[in-house]
Design an enzyme around this catalytic site. Sequence first.
Site, mmCIF file in Angstrom:
data_model
loop_
_atom_site.group_PDB
_atom_site.id
_atom_site.type_symbol
_atom_site.label_atom_id
_atom_site.label_comp_id
_atom_site.label_asym_id
_atom_site.label_seq_id
_atom_site.Cartn_x
_atom_site.Cartn_y
_atom_site.Cartn_z
ATOM 1 N N GLY A 58 -39.340 40.271 -7.784
ATOM 2 C CA GLY A 58 -38.194 39.475 -8.213
ATOM 3 C C GLY A 58 -38.634 38.062 -8.549
ATOM 4 O O GLY A 58 -38.399 37.127 -7.771
ATOM 5 N N SER A 75 -38.852 45.690 -12.560
ATOM 6 C CA SER A 75 -39.267 47.087 -12.630
ATOM 7 C C SER A 75 -39.197 47.698 -11.235
ATOM 8 O O SER A 75 -39.519 47.027 -10.248
ATOM 9 C CB SER A 75 -40.716 47.181 -13.140
ATOM 10 N N GLU A 99 -51.937 40.575 -10.931
ATOM 11 C CA GLU A 99 -51.130 41.410 -11.828
ATOM 12 C C GLU A 99 -51.981 42.036 -12.929
ATOM 13 O O GLU A 99 -51.773 43.178 -13.307
ATOM 14 C CB GLU A 99 -49.994 40.571 -12.442
ATOM 15 N N GLU A 113 -47.878 34.829 -26.528
ATOM 16 C CA GLU A 113 -48.050 33.377 -26.724
ATOM 17 C C GLU A 113 -48.625 32.742 -25.456
ATOM 18 O O GLU A 113 -49.537 31.902 -25.525
ATOM 19 C CB GLU A 113 -46.707 32.721 -27.082
HETATM 20 C C1 LIG Z 1 -41.192 46.104 -19.510
HETATM 21 C C2 LIG Z 1 -41.039 44.824 -18.737
HETATM 22 C C3 LIG Z 1 -41.165 44.847 -17.353
HETATM 23 C C4 LIG Z 1 -41.012 43.665 -16.614
HETATM 24 N N1 LIG Z 1 -41.097 43.735 -15.242
HETATM 25 C C5 LIG Z 1 -40.857 42.609 -14.509
HETATM 26 C C6 LIG Z 1 -40.826 42.669 -13.083
HETATM 27 O O1 LIG Z 1 -41.011 43.740 -12.476
HETATM 28 N N2 LIG Z 1 -40.550 41.545 -12.384
HETATM 29 C C7 LIG Z 1 -40.336 40.349 -13.008
HETATM 30 O O2 LIG Z 1 -40.127 39.351 -12.307
HETATM 31 N N3 LIG Z 1 -40.348 40.245 -14.366
HETATM 32 C C8 LIG Z 1 -40.596 41.360 -15.122
HETATM 33 N N4 LIG Z 1 -40.583 41.290 -16.503
HETATM 34 C C9 LIG Z 1 -40.254 40.004 -17.121
HETATM 35 C C10 LIG Z 1 -41.396 39.328 -17.850
HETATM 36 O O3 LIG Z 1 -42.317 38.793 -16.931
HETATM 37 C C11 LIG Z 1 -40.766 38.244 -18.750
HETATM 38 O O4 LIG Z 1 -39.972 38.910 -19.705
HETATM 39 C C12 LIG Z 1 -41.814 37.404 -19.434
HETATM 40 O O5 LIG Z 1 -42.480 36.603 -18.505
HETATM 41 C C13 LIG Z 1 -41.200 36.505 -20.529
HETATM 42 O O6 LIG Z 1 -40.143 35.769 -20.035
HETATM 43 P P1 LIG Z 1 -38.738 35.734 -20.798
HETATM 44 O O7 LIG Z 1 -38.334 37.148 -21.077
HETATM 45 O O8 LIG Z 1 -37.820 34.895 -19.986
HETATM 46 O O9 LIG Z 1 -39.019 35.040 -22.175
HETATM 47 P P2 LIG Z 1 -39.207 33.469 -22.425
HETATM 48 O O10 LIG Z 1 -40.120 32.906 -21.423
HETATM 49 O O11 LIG Z 1 -37.854 32.858 -22.561
HETATM 50 O O12 LIG Z 1 -39.932 33.454 -23.817
HETATM 51 C C14 LIG Z 1 -39.223 33.615 -25.079
HETATM 52 C C15 LIG Z 1 -40.239 33.436 -26.190
HETATM 53 O O13 LIG Z 1 -40.769 32.081 -26.171
HETATM 54 C C16 LIG Z 1 -42.182 32.098 -26.089
HETATM 55 N N5 LIG Z 1 -42.661 31.007 -25.236
HETATM 56 C C17 LIG Z 1 -42.186 30.626 -24.024
HETATM 57 N N6 LIG Z 1 -42.899 29.599 -23.522
HETATM 58 C C18 LIG Z 1 -43.853 29.295 -24.439
HETATM 59 C C19 LIG Z 1 -44.924 28.345 -24.487
HETATM 60 N N7 LIG Z 1 -45.140 27.479 -23.488
HETATM 61 N N8 LIG Z 1 -45.725 28.345 -25.581
HETATM 62 C C20 LIG Z 1 -45.519 29.236 -26.605
HETATM 63 N N9 LIG Z 1 -44.524 30.151 -26.606
HETATM 64 C C21 LIG Z 1 -43.714 30.195 -25.533
HETATM 65 C C22 LIG Z 1 -42.519 33.448 -25.449
HETATM 66 O O14 LIG Z 1 -43.832 33.859 -25.744
HETATM 67 C C23 LIG Z 1 -41.463 34.357 -26.068
HETATM 68 O O15 LIG Z 1 -41.854 34.775 -27.330
HETATM 69 C C24 LIG Z 1 -40.742 42.438 -17.275
HETATM 70 C C25 LIG Z 1 -40.636 42.419 -18.671
HETATM 71 C C26 LIG Z 1 -40.769 43.586 -19.410
HETATM 72 C C27 LIG Z 1 -40.626 43.529 -20.911
#
Ligand SMILES: Cc1cc2nc3c(=O)[nH]c(=O)nc-3n(C[C@H](O)[C@H](O)[C@H](O)COP(=O)(O)OP(=O)(O)OC[C@H]3O[C@@H](n4cnc5c(N)ncnc54)[C@H](O)[C@@H]3O)c2cc1C
Length: 385
Positions: free
Chosen positions: A127, A161, A244, A368
Amino acid sequence: MDLRDTSSEAAFRAEARTWIEANLPGELRGLRGGEPHFEKLGREWSRKLSEAGYAGLTWPKAFGGAGAPYSHQAILFEEMARVEAPQHIGVIGLGMAGPTIMAHGTEGQKTRYLSQILSAEEIWCQGFSEPGAGSDLASVRASAEVRDGHFVVNGQKVWSSFAHIADFCILLARSDPSSEKHAGLSYLIVDMRAPGVEVRPLRQITGESEFNEIFFSDVRVPRENLLGEVGGGWAVAMTTLLHERGTLGFALTAALEVALGKLCALARERAAGDPLIRDRVAREWIELQALKHTNLRALTGLMESGIPGPEGSAAKLRWSESNQRLTKLALEILGRDAVLAGGSGVDGYWQYQQLRSRGNTIEAGTSEILRNIIAERVLGLPRGR
Ligand SMILES: Cc1cc2nc3c(=O)[nH]c(=O)nc-3n(C[C@H](O)[C@H](O)[C@H](O)COP(=O)(O)OP(=O)(O)OC[C@H]3O[C@@H](n4cnc5c(N)ncnc54)[C@H](O)[C@@H]3O)c2cc1C
């Protein structure tokens, strides 16, 4: 440099291959996380792996592991992927929660949790992410208020997940409400059956639900479930994130090799005379070879230091983009049959793989973010922020 298995690695590979072939039920080959029988079959398979000593291979013997070198873990991942065996159902426990508890946990926590992770008796979820905190994890807003002898957790997590089948969650929450960013966070072990924990599965683009939202409403978490110090959660979370990507590259690359074999068969059957398709398939084969060597480089560092290095980020980045290209190419070769799946003479394998691959460039670090890590920590370029 000799890239072949050493004699002990070759012996381990042969033993693992024989064991998997003798013990993997046919119905488990290719089993996906979102399938209805996943939990039951996955738990049984994981118990078998555990009893045979294949769970927690690199965990120290003192904690019930095999104390084996990381190369054995990589070999096991390869051998499992080769026959499309599902991974141990407790991947988050084995790969993230367990190593974090070993590094930061009290003796009581180690005794309570580690053996149950190995045996797949208890499943864990992570989480960390929230609607407003993903790449920028330090923006976590879920709160863990310290109240005489325990924490009271409120807030929302997302994309967790395994949360729908998990017994425990490693949770990053803000224990100091006036704090900002990396300070004032605490790392808690939360019982997923505690009153006030609600899990809502999220339906993915594949139609399956492998991850979830978790809502916490006044959830009481005992003080002994704190990992590390109050307010010291960021350092603990870094241990989790470091692990991870550890040896994961091997599992992913081996799965990619299996998919590439299927792509070659598809191309032979449907596009044998097309030089452009041949060219693109060859490109993916070359990419795969580069990926294998990157993994070996990362493994060498890991075996020397015991700590996963930033090279794992390069492997994850290249693998995810390669997998997306490969599955897209398969759909192009399928042509108009790509819009069909199930009951139509098309088995739906590539349709599913392409849809599932969309998340590959997001999960475990977006492309990214991984490029930033490679730029700063591998290439030594100036920090972006
Ligand atoms: C299949 C799957 C399983 C997952 N399982 C887990 C889990 O078990 N537990 C958990 O906690 N999370 C989990 N996640 C979440 C995952 O870690 C996040 O989706 C990921 O870290 C991206 O965060 P966000 O979705 O909030 O996107 P954001 O961080 O909001 O990013 C949006 C966009 O902006 C870009 N961006 C953001 N910051 C920057 C920067 N500094 N420079 C350049 N570009 C940037 C990103 O690359 C992306 O394209 C899972 C995700 C998926 C898809």
